[in-house]
Design a protein around this motif. Structure first.
Motif, short mmCIF file in Angstrom:
data_model
loop_
_atom_site.label_atom_id
_atom_site.label_comp_id
_atom_site.label_asym_id
_atom_site.label_seq_id
_atom_site.Cartn_x
_atom_site.Cartn_y
_atom_site.Cartn_z
N GLN A 6 -50.16 -9.09 8.99
CA GLN A 6 -50.91 -8.83 10.21
C GLN A 6 -52.39 -8.97 9.88
O GLN A 6 -53.02 -8.02 9.46
CB GLN A 6 -50.62 -7.42 10.73
CG GLN A 6 -49.17 -7.18 11.07
CD GLN A 6 -48.71 -8.04 12.22
OE1 GLN A 6 -49.44 -8.28 13.16
NE2 GLN A 6 -47.49 -8.54 12.13
N TYR A 7 -52.90 -10.17 10.01
CA TYR A 7 -54.32 -10.41 9.76
C TYR A 7 -54.77 -11.24 10.94
O TYR A 7 -54.09 -12.21 11.30
CB TYR A 7 -54.49 -11.19 8.46
CG TYR A 7 -55.91 -11.32 7.96
CD1 TYR A 7 -56.55 -10.25 7.34
CD2 TYR A 7 -56.59 -12.52 8.07
CE1 TYR A 7 -57.84 -10.38 6.85
CE2 TYR A 7 -57.89 -12.66 7.58
CZ TYR A 7 -58.50 -11.59 6.97
OH TYR A 7 -59.78 -11.72 6.48
N PRO A 8 -55.89 -10.87 11.58
CA PRO A 8 -56.28 -11.61 12.77
C PRO A 8 -56.57 -13.09 12.46
O PRO A 8 -57.61 -13.41 11.92
CB PRO A 8 -57.54 -10.89 13.26
CG PRO A 8 -57.86 -9.86 12.25
CD PRO A 8 -56.77 -9.75 11.26
N GLY A 39 -58.42 -16.90 5.22
CA GLY A 39 -57.75 -15.84 5.99
C GLY A 39 -56.38 -15.54 5.39
O GLY A 39 -56.20 -15.49 4.18
N SER A 40 -55.41 -15.40 6.27
CA SER A 40 -54.08 -15.02 5.77
C SER A 40 -53.25 -16.24 5.36
O SER A 40 -52.08 -16.09 5.03
CB SER A 40 -53.34 -14.23 6.83
OG SER A 40 -53.20 -15.04 7.98
N GLY A 41 -53.83 -17.45 5.43
CA GLY A 41 -53.17 -18.58 4.81
C GLY A 41 -52.37 -19.52 5.72
O GLY A 41 -51.41 -20.13 5.26
N THR A 42 -52.79 -19.69 6.97
CA THR A 42 -52.09 -20.64 7.85
C THR A 42 -52.14 -22.06 7.25
O THR A 42 -51.12 -22.75 7.17
CB THR A 42 -52.76 -20.65 9.25
OG1 THR A 42 -52.82 -19.30 9.72
CG2 THR A 42 -51.99 -21.50 10.24
N THR A 43 -53.32 -22.46 6.80
CA THR A 43 -53.46 -23.81 6.21
C THR A 43 -52.67 -23.92 4.91
O THR A 43 -52.05 -24.95 4.63
CB THR A 43 -54.95 -24.12 5.96
OG1 THR A 43 -55.66 -23.96 7.18
CG2 THR A 43 -55.16 -25.52 5.43
N TYR A 57 -60.49 -20.38 -0.29
CA TYR A 57 -61.41 -19.30 -0.66
C TYR A 57 -61.50 -18.31 0.50
O TYR A 57 -61.42 -18.70 1.67
CB TYR A 57 -62.84 -19.84 -0.89
CG TYR A 57 -62.99 -20.85 -2.01
CD1 TYR A 57 -62.12 -20.87 -3.09
CD2 TYR A 57 -64.03 -21.77 -1.99
CE1 TYR A 57 -62.28 -21.80 -4.12
CE2 TYR A 57 -64.19 -22.70 -3.01
CZ TYR A 57 -63.33 -22.70 -4.07
OH TYR A 57 -63.48 -23.61 -5.07
N ASP A 58 -61.69 -17.07 0.17
CA ASP A 58 -62.03 -16.09 1.20
C ASP A 58 -62.84 -14.97 0.55
O ASP A 58 -62.65 -14.66 -0.62
CB ASP A 58 -60.79 -15.51 1.90
CG ASP A 58 -61.12 -15.00 3.30
OD1 ASP A 58 -60.79 -15.66 4.29
OD2 ASP A 58 -61.74 -13.91 3.40
N ILE A 59 -63.70 -14.38 1.35
CA ILE A 59 -64.58 -13.32 0.83
C ILE A 59 -63.90 -11.96 0.87
O ILE A 59 -64.37 -11.01 0.28
CB ILE A 59 -65.89 -13.32 1.66
CG1 ILE A 59 -67.04 -12.72 0.87
CG2 ILE A 59 -65.70 -12.64 3.02
CD1 ILE A 59 -68.39 -13.05 1.43
C1 LIG Z 1 -60.85 -16.88 11.45
S1 LIG Z 1 -60.49 -16.20 9.88
C2 LIG Z 1 -59.49 -17.40 9.18
C3 LIG Z 1 -58.15 -17.33 9.77
C4 LIG Z 1 -57.19 -18.21 9.05
N1 LIG Z 1 -57.15 -19.49 9.66
C5 LIG Z 1 -55.79 -17.59 8.96
O1 LIG Z 1 -54.83 -18.32 8.92
O2 LIG Z 1 -55.69 -16.38 8.89
C6 LIG Z 1 -62.00 -16.34 9.04
C7 LIG Z 1 -61.98 -15.87 7.58
O3 LIG Z 1 -63.25 -16.20 7.02
C8 LIG Z 1 -63.54 -15.23 6.03
N2 LIG Z 1 -64.99 -15.30 5.71
C9 LIG Z 1 -66.05 -14.86 6.43
N3 LIG Z 1 -67.20 -15.14 5.80
C10 LIG Z 1 -66.88 -15.77 4.64
C11 LIG Z 1 -67.62 -16.33 3.57
N4 LIG Z 1 -68.96 -16.28 3.55
N5 LIG Z 1 -66.95 -16.93 2.55
C12 LIG Z 1 -65.58 -17.00 2.55
N6 LIG Z 1 -64.83 -16.48 3.55
C13 LIG Z 1 -65.45 -15.89 4.58
C14 LIG Z 1 -63.08 -13.93 6.66
O4 LIG Z 1 -62.85 -12.95 5.67
C15 LIG Z 1 -61.81 -14.37 7.38
O5 LIG Z 1 -60.68 -14.15 6.58
#
Ligand SMILES: C[S@@+](CC[C@H](N)C(=O)[O-])C[C@H]1O[C@@H](n2cnc3c(N)ncnc32)[C@H](O)[C@@H]1O
Length: 409
Positions: A6-8, A39-43, A57-59
């Motif tokens: 459950q990740y938006p 994010g949660s890894g759709t791609t 990558y994700d922060i």
């Molecule tokens: C819209 S979500 C991605 C959703 C993704 N498509 C999925 O399948 O869940 C955007 C993501 O960008 C990440 N994010 C925000 N700023 C960032 C940064 N400067 N570097 C890397 N990731 C970042 C957030 O933590 C979040 O997980």
């Protein structure tokens, strides 16, 4: 693997898969995919189904954990055994030692929840297989979300009403049991699918390369890998006014061993509920509007938008400026890592700030064109309201999302 975590997530997996199929089918030399906002890894999941190499990558450490859970190795029988053992140990545990320590612990969790979450955490730590532990941490994260005193109707931390708390009895042990059953089933189904397509070996290892890192995508990538395709969905605005991914992750991360997620994961992310959001795109608003001169020349849409926000309280303009500033910094780091003639697929949501539309899709197009990237096409779709937490304010500020395709020439 929808619903495993459950990740938006904004992007729609089916649509993403179709586009990735089309683009990778057009050129047989498409081998590696890059997602700088994983994010949660759709791609990731779609890349593995297509047999492609993947770098994400994700922060946010929680997002990194979810991706690593979905990447395998799919040692599903070992996982089933580990779940059984953890449940048995946690249920037999009579210890009262509390395994999390942060200000607000007693505000966000009932005494029963603290005891049972501690027992689960102790049992998970004893599992010797790293992927199994990661899957169990993923289940614990969901258990925390469902059993804390914060409302599940919003991504923000928001305490439940007194009446609700007084009448509520939730057992993390029972919840965890249920959650793990669902996760194990979904991972098992995915492993079967991947096996049938010969994407994983008999012992569950993906045949391609997968790299997932806890990383800020605005920082230049020293590795500079040459990816063939970028598929991503960045945040649709600063986290505070769109989706506060960091706040959402704050309570689960208190109960998870960070070293199991990534060697870069430090404890600063669990010291404040606002730390991760402050590091994310648009998180730092200091003087952003004043640092924009070059970008205003490059992007007429940004200039027009900031002009419209001029009469509103200054934080509105600053929020948009800070977000676009960081988005552009990330493009500066991302573009060099895509090979010549490679494609980019961006899913973007246009939102409203102070009632004024912010055309993030147009701004992104102008920023990328200034970096020598050619726009190919744009698809638009309505965001189904059930995909947004309806009680979250973003539902009223974002109703459409655009998928933009570019090519590096
Ligand atoms: C819209 S979500 C991605 C959703 C993704 N498509 C999925 O399948 O869940 C955007 C993501 O960008 C990440 N994010 C925000 N700023 C960032 C940064 N400067 N570097 C890397 N990731 C970042 C957030 O933590 C979040 O997980």
């Amino acid at each position: 693997m929808q619903g495993l975590t459950q990740y938006p997530a904004m992007m729609v997996p089916a649509m993403q898969a179709e586009l990735m199929h089309t683009v990778t089918g057009a050129g047989r030399d498409m081998k590696s995919v890059f997602d700088p906002f994983a994010g949660s890894g759709t791609t990731l999941v779609e890349s593995m189904r297509l047999g492609l190499n993947y770098t994400g990558y994700d922060i946010n450490p929680l997002a990194v954990l979810f991706c690593k859970t979905k990447a395998g190795p799919f040692h599903t029988r070992r996982l089933e055994k580990a779940i059984r053992v953890v449940l048995e140990k946690a249920k037999a545990d009579r210890g009262r030692k509390v395994e999390a320590d942060f200000p607000g612990l007693k505000k966000w969790f009932s005494p029963l929840a603290i005891t049972e979450l501690s027992r689960i955490r102790r049992a998970v730590r004893e599992v010797d297989h790293k992927w199994c532990r990661r899957v169990l941490w993923t289940g614990l994260a969901e258990t925390v979300r469902l059993t804390s005193n914060s409302r599940t109707s919003t991504f923000k931390l928001h305490i439940r009403s007194k009446e609700d708390l007084d009448s509520r009895i939730v057992s993390p042990l029972e919840t965890f049991h249920e959650v793990m059953r669902g996760i194990s089933d979904r991972l098992g189904e995915e492993a079967e699918k991947l096996k049938a397509a010969d994407r994983i070996s008999e012992n569950g290892h993906y045949r391609g390369n997968v790299t997932i890192r806890l990383r800020n995508s605005t920082e230049p990538d020293p590795k500079g890998d040459e990816h063939d395709l970028l598929v991503t969905s960045p945040p649709y605005g600063d986290n505070t006014t769109t989706v506060p991914y960091g706040q959402y992750s704050f309570l689960p991360l208190q109960w998870i061993d960070l070293e199991d997620i990534d060697e870069q994961a430090g404890t600063e992310c669990i010291q404040s509920a606002y730390y991760i959001d402050g590091q994310s795109l648009g998180g730092c608003r200091n003087n952003a509007a004043r640092r924009m001169d070059d970008m205003l020349e490059i992007s007429p849409s940004l200039k027009k938008t900031l002009h419209k926000l001029e009469k509103l309280p200054s934080d509105r303009k600053n929020r948009v400026a800070a977000f676009v500033h960081d988005l552009d910094a990330s493009l500066g780091a991302i573009v060099p890592s895509l090979r010549q003639h490679g494609y980019m697929i961006w899913t973007i949501g246009n939102r409203r700030v102070g009632g004024k539309p912010v055309p993030t899709d147009k701004i992104l197009k102008e920023l990328l064109e200034a970096k020598g990237i050619r726009w190919v096409t744009k698809l638009e779709r309505k965001i189904p309201s059930k995909r947004m937490a309806t009680r979250n304010s973003i539902a009223s500020t974002m109703r459409r999302e655009a998928i933009l395709v570019f090519r590096k020439t």
